[in-house]
Design a protein around this motif. Structure first.
Motif, short mmCIF file in Angstrom:
data_model
loop_
_atom_site.label_atom_id
_atom_site.label_comp_id
_atom_site.label_asym_id
_atom_site.label_seq_id
_atom_site.Cartn_x
_atom_site.Cartn_y
_atom_site.Cartn_z
N THR A 159 9.02 -4.90 1.87
CA THR A 159 8.17 -5.14 0.71
C THR A 159 7.34 -3.91 0.37
N ALA A 160 6.66 -3.99 -0.75
CA ALA A 160 5.77 -2.90 -1.14
C ALA A 160 4.66 -2.70 -0.12
N ASP A 161 4.13 -3.79 0.41
CA ASP A 161 3.07 -3.69 1.42
C ASP A 161 3.57 -3.00 2.68
N ILE A 162 4.79 -3.28 3.09
CA ILE A 162 5.37 -2.64 4.27
C ILE A 162 5.51 -1.13 4.05
N ARG A 164 3.72 0.72 1.93
CA ARG A 164 2.37 1.30 1.89
C ARG A 164 1.79 1.43 3.30
N THR A 165 1.98 0.40 4.11
CA THR A 165 1.49 0.44 5.49
C THR A 165 2.15 1.56 6.27
N THR A 168 0.65 4.93 5.48
CA THR A 168 -0.65 5.12 6.12
C THR A 168 -0.52 5.32 7.62
N GLN A 188 9.41 -4.64 -5.98
CA GLN A 188 8.09 -4.02 -5.89
C GLN A 188 8.11 -2.84 -4.93
N ALA A 189 8.87 -2.97 -3.84
CA ALA A 189 9.00 -1.86 -2.89
C ALA A 189 9.71 -0.67 -3.54
#
Length: 213
Positions: A159-162, A164-165, A168, A188-189
């Motif tokens: 996913t997009a959150d994965i 982004r994480t 970081t 989204q990713a």
């Protein structure tokens, strides 16, 4: 319950394993596991999100068989992985120590995912050597070509959150390997990946092809 140590927690979680005969708590961070064949294993138990030589040196005895970390998906520095390899102890979380106990070989344990990746990369004709930068990144040195830093993500749905994480947490890498063979990348990713620095997410066969380029 507030006085429960990491060793107490590990004992409670592992003592029902089918091959475990007995677990002795040595101190707050160390246990001894005796399997049903009377083989004894010394296990250090820690609870860290980022595992380094500095924050583990005082916790790990010189003769352990396995370093068991409680939180999922920690960042494990390459120096720690090298220490485990040179001093002959396995490293991992709950699923890892369960598999290691099943195999009756805690010292040489390596996760099936990492074993597959390393074996595949080592057999590639364009690859001269591999360095594990941490538990998720591989520096792939190639003959007559620039090195490639590969970040392996084993999620079923990327996913997009994965993404982004990962940016970081792992900072620098050239390409992402979707190491789960059934992985899918959300729209989204893909949008996040289409922004600078334009990192590709590749399945295994596509990564093998990229190593030749």
């Amino acid at each position: 319950m507030s006085n429960t140590t990491s060793a107490d927690w590990a004992k409670a979680k592992l003592e029902d394993h089918k091959l475990v005969k007995e677990i002795k708590v040595i101190d707050s961070n160390n246990i001894e596991i005796i399997n049903r064949y009377d083989t004894k294993y010394k296990v250090s138990v820690i609870s860290m999100s980022h595992i380094t030589l500095e924050n583990t040196s005082s916790l790990i005895p010189s003769d352990i068989d396995f370093l068991f970390n409680i939180p999922k998906e920690p960042l494990i520095d390459g120096d720690v992985l090298n220490k485990g390899k040179s001093e002959n102890f396995g490293i991992g979380g709950m699923g890892d120590i369960m598999r290691a106990l099943n195999s009756k070989d805690l010292n040489n344990y390596i996760s099936p995912e990492v074993e597959f990746i390393l074996n595949g990369l080592e057999q590639h004709t364009a690859v001269s050597s591999i360095v594990r930068l941490d538990n998720r990144r591989f520096l792939v040195n190639r003959y007559a070509k620039e090195p490639l830093t590969v970040l392996a993500l084993n999620d079923y749905e990327i996913t997009a959150d994965i993404i982004r994480t990962a940016k970081t947490k792992f900072k620098t890498y050239d390409v992402i390997l979707a190491s789960n063979p059934n992985a899918r990348i959300t729209e989204q990713a893909k949008q996040v990946l289409d922004a600078p620095p334009y990192i590709e997410v590749l399945m295994w066969r596509n990564l093998l092809g990229k190593l030749n380029n």
